[in-house]
Every structure is written in C-alpha cells, then in structure tokens.
Design a protein around this motif. Structure first.
Motif, PDB file in Angstrom:
ATOM      1  N   ASN A  14       0.827  -1.223   0.000  1.00  0.00           N
ATOM      2  CA  ASN A  14       0.000   0.000   0.000  1.00  0.00           C
ATOM      3  C   ASN A  14       0.857   1.267   0.000  1.00  0.00           C
ATOM      4  OD1 ASN A  14       0.690  -0.634   2.644  1.00  0.00           O
ATOM      5  ND2 ASN A  14      -1.086   0.439   3.495  1.00  0.00           N
ATOM      6  N   ILE A  15       2.045   1.157   0.612  1.00  0.00           N
ATOM      7  CA  ILE A  15       2.980   2.288   0.546  1.00  0.00           C
ATOM      8  C   ILE A  15       3.452   2.456  -0.896  1.00  0.00           C
ATOM      9  CG2 ILE A  15       5.267   3.113   1.261  1.00  0.00           C
ATOM     10  CD1 ILE A  15       4.757   1.754   3.968  1.00  0.00           C
ATOM     11  N   ALA A  16       3.739   1.337  -1.545  1.00  0.00           N
ATOM     12  CA  ALA A  16       4.193   1.371  -2.945  1.00  0.00           C
ATOM     13  C   ALA A  16       3.141   2.039  -3.834  1.00  0.00           C
ATOM     14  CB  ALA A  16       4.496  -0.037  -3.434  1.00  0.00           C
ATOM     15  N   HIS A  17       1.874   1.703  -3.615  1.00  0.00           N
ATOM     16  CA  HIS A  17       0.805   2.311  -4.420  1.00  0.00           C
ATOM     17  C   HIS A  17       0.710   3.814  -4.183  1.00  0.00           C
ATOM     18  CE1 HIS A  17      -1.241  -0.785  -6.765  1.00  0.00           C
ATOM     19  NE2 HIS A  17      -0.829  -1.633  -5.829  1.00  0.00           N
ATOM     20  N   LYS A  18       0.849   4.230  -2.937  1.00  0.00           N
ATOM     21  CA  LYS A  18       0.811   5.675  -2.626  1.00  0.00           C
ATOM     22  C   LYS A  18       1.964   6.407  -3.286  1.00  0.00           C
ATOM     23  CE  LYS A  18      -1.868   5.845   1.629  1.00  0.00           C
ATOM     24  NZ  LYS A  18      -1.545   4.838   2.657  1.00  0.00           N
ATOM     25  N   ARG A  19       3.159   5.775  -3.201  1.00  0.00           N
ATOM     26  CA  ARG A  19       4.335   6.385  -3.803  1.00  0.00           C
ATOM     27  C   ARG A  19       4.183   6.467  -5.316  1.00  0.00           C
ATOM     28  NH1 ARG A  19       9.449   3.600  -0.970  1.00  0.00           N
ATOM     29  NH2 ARG A  19       8.754   4.456   1.014  1.00  0.00           N
ATOM     30  N   ALA A  20       3.695   5.401  -5.913  1.00  0.00           N
ATOM     31  CA  ALA A  20       3.504   5.381  -7.373  1.00  0.00           C
ATOM     32  C   ALA A  20       2.563   6.521  -7.770  1.00  0.00           C
ATOM     33  CB  ALA A  20       2.942   4.037  -7.817  1.00  0.00           C
TER      34      ALA A  20
END
Ligand code: ADP
Ligand code: ADP
Length: 226
Positions: free
Chosen positions: A110-116
């Motif tokens: 979910n952090i990866a999605h926010k960063r993306a």
C-alpha cells in the motif's frame, strides 16, 4: 561521509581497452553533481561500476561509506538508477512497473501504491497509469524511468544522459523536477555531454575525457574560467 567516493578507479574492457584510467572523485551528500564529457569518455562505464553492472578492474567505490566490494547490497539500496535505455517491461502498465519495482526492495504494497501515485502525478503520467508502457511517448518513458528509480526512496539518484533526445520543453520540466528532488535532500549525479545542462542544474562538476578526470570543480569556478 560523502554520498559517493571513488578512488583510483580503473576499467579495462576485454581486448585491453582502458576505458577508465584511474579516476578519483567525491560527491558530497545533497550535491547536484555532473559528470560531463564527450561520447566514449567513460561516463556510462563509471555509472556501471558504481551500480555494479560493470566489474571494475581496480580501485574503490564507496556509497555513503559502504564499499561496493564489501557491502554491495547496502550500497545499492542507497542508489536509484536511471539508465539510458528503457529497460522496463513494455507490456506492463505504469502502475504495475512502479509497484513491482518497489516490491523488489521490500516496500509494503500500500505504501508502494501511494508512492507510485505521488510520482505519476508529479511527473505528469497519472492519466497513463493503466496504459501499457509501450504506448508512451519517448519523453513519457523517460519520466517513467525516473519514477521507477525513486520507488525505494534512494538517497542518491544517478541519471545517465537523462535528457538525451528529449525536446527542449520537456527538458525544462524534467530539470525543474530534478531541482525539486534535490531541494528535498536527494543527492543527484548525472552524466551529460551538454555543458548547458550541467550549467543549468549542477553545483559541482567533473569533466571526464578519454578515461581520465581532467577537471573537478564547482560550476561557478568552471564558468569563471571559460
Ligand atoms: P560514455 O558513456 O562517456 O559515452 P562509455 O563508458 O560508454 O562512454 O564508453 C567508454 C569507452 O569504453 C568507449 O570507447 C567505449 O567504446 C568502450 N566500451 C564501453 N563498453 C564496452 C564494452 N563492453 N567492451 C569494450 N569496450 C567498451
Ligand atoms: P520480464 O518478464 O519482461 O523480464 P520482469 O517482471 O522480470 O519482466 O521485469 C520487469 C522489469 O523490471 C524489467 O525490465 C527490469 O528492468 C525490472 N527488473 C526486473 N528485475 C529487477 C530487479 N531484481 N531489480 C530491479 N529491477 C528489476
């Protein structure tokens, strides 16, 4: 600790070709640094060695104090690399490419999605997020490469000829984005063969020619002597 410290680096390619003839340089944390030189000077080789894509012949390379011979994985975790060639999977969507990249570094999903989302928006790619990468224009692919390199939040971003083949309009907006990143504290090292690009962006500069550093100074100093 410098962000990057290179000492007496030599690279002899097969066939006894001396691409790097003992180069030394140091890049401070927070710097915006250019490695400037003509085609064939050894810029990509230098970057290749720093990122362990090219085996050096001799010399030492330290990234935030971590010697790549002793702590390669740690050294690599500090680096975000933007190589010249588009080496992402052309059939995957932008979101997928970015989230997968974060996954390689163990970033939570979910952090990866926010960063993306953050980088896709900042780099004006958000509308293309579900599009397969092969559908993008060259300039968009270039920006995707930058977003991908940032997904594990590296401390130093290394870009090999980031604006080669990019039109002037887009070049300006990429420069602006890199300036903002640097202002947020990321050390930036780029190679270029345009003095103008180094001049627009960089605080410090090394000039490489024929496998040797021929000048290593502040941009201000260099411009004063030209
Ligand atoms: P730059 O990035 O400054 O254009 P490179 O680091 O790509 O320079 O190349 C430096 C020199 O090393 C060039 O003369 C190039 O032809 C040579 N070179 C690069 N890669 C190889 C290789 N894999 N094998 C042999 N020679 C190479
Ligand atoms: P493919 O099936 O096309 O090889 P991958 O999922 O293996 O697709 O890789 C997609 C892209 O992600 C690759 O083009 C590559 O640039 C990048 N990639 C793959 N593995 C790694 C890795 N371990 N670390 C960083 N990037 C990687």
């Amino acid at each position: 600790t410098p962000a990057l410290e290179i000492k007496d680096l030599q690279k002899i390619y097969k066939g006894d070709f001396h691409a790097l003839k003992g180069i030394s340089l140091s890049v401070e944390q927070g710097d915006f640094f250019a490695l400037l030189g003509p085609n064939g000077a050894g810029k990509s080789t230098t970057i290749g060695v720093i990122t362990s894509l090219v085996n050096k012949t001799s010399g030492t390379v330290k990234v935030f104090g971590h010697d790549i011979d002793k702590a390669l994985e740690t050294a690599k975790s500090f680096i975000g690399l933007v190589p010249q060639e588009f080496n992402f999977n052309q059939f995957e969507s932008l979101t997928r490419i970015l989230v997968n990249q974060a996954g390689y570094y163990g970033v939570e999903r979910n952090i990866a999605h926010k960063r993306a989302e953050k980088y896709l928006k900042q780099l004006d790619l958000w509308e293309k997020r579900d599009t397969p990468a092969r559908m993008l224009s060259g300039g968009m692919k270039r920006r995707l490469m930058i977003a991908r390199a940032l997904m594990h939040e590296p401390k130093v971003l290394i870009l090999d000829e980031p604006t080669a083949g990019v039109d002037i309009e887009l070049r300006r907006s990429m420069w602006e984005f890199l300036r903002e990143l640097n202002a947020e504290g990321i050390t930036i090292i780029l190679t270029t063969h345009y003095l103008e690009e180094a001049e627009m962006l960089c605080r410090n500069i090394a000039i490489i020619d024929n496998g040797q550093i021929v000048e290593n100074t502040s941009m201000k100093q260099l411009l004063a002597t030209l």
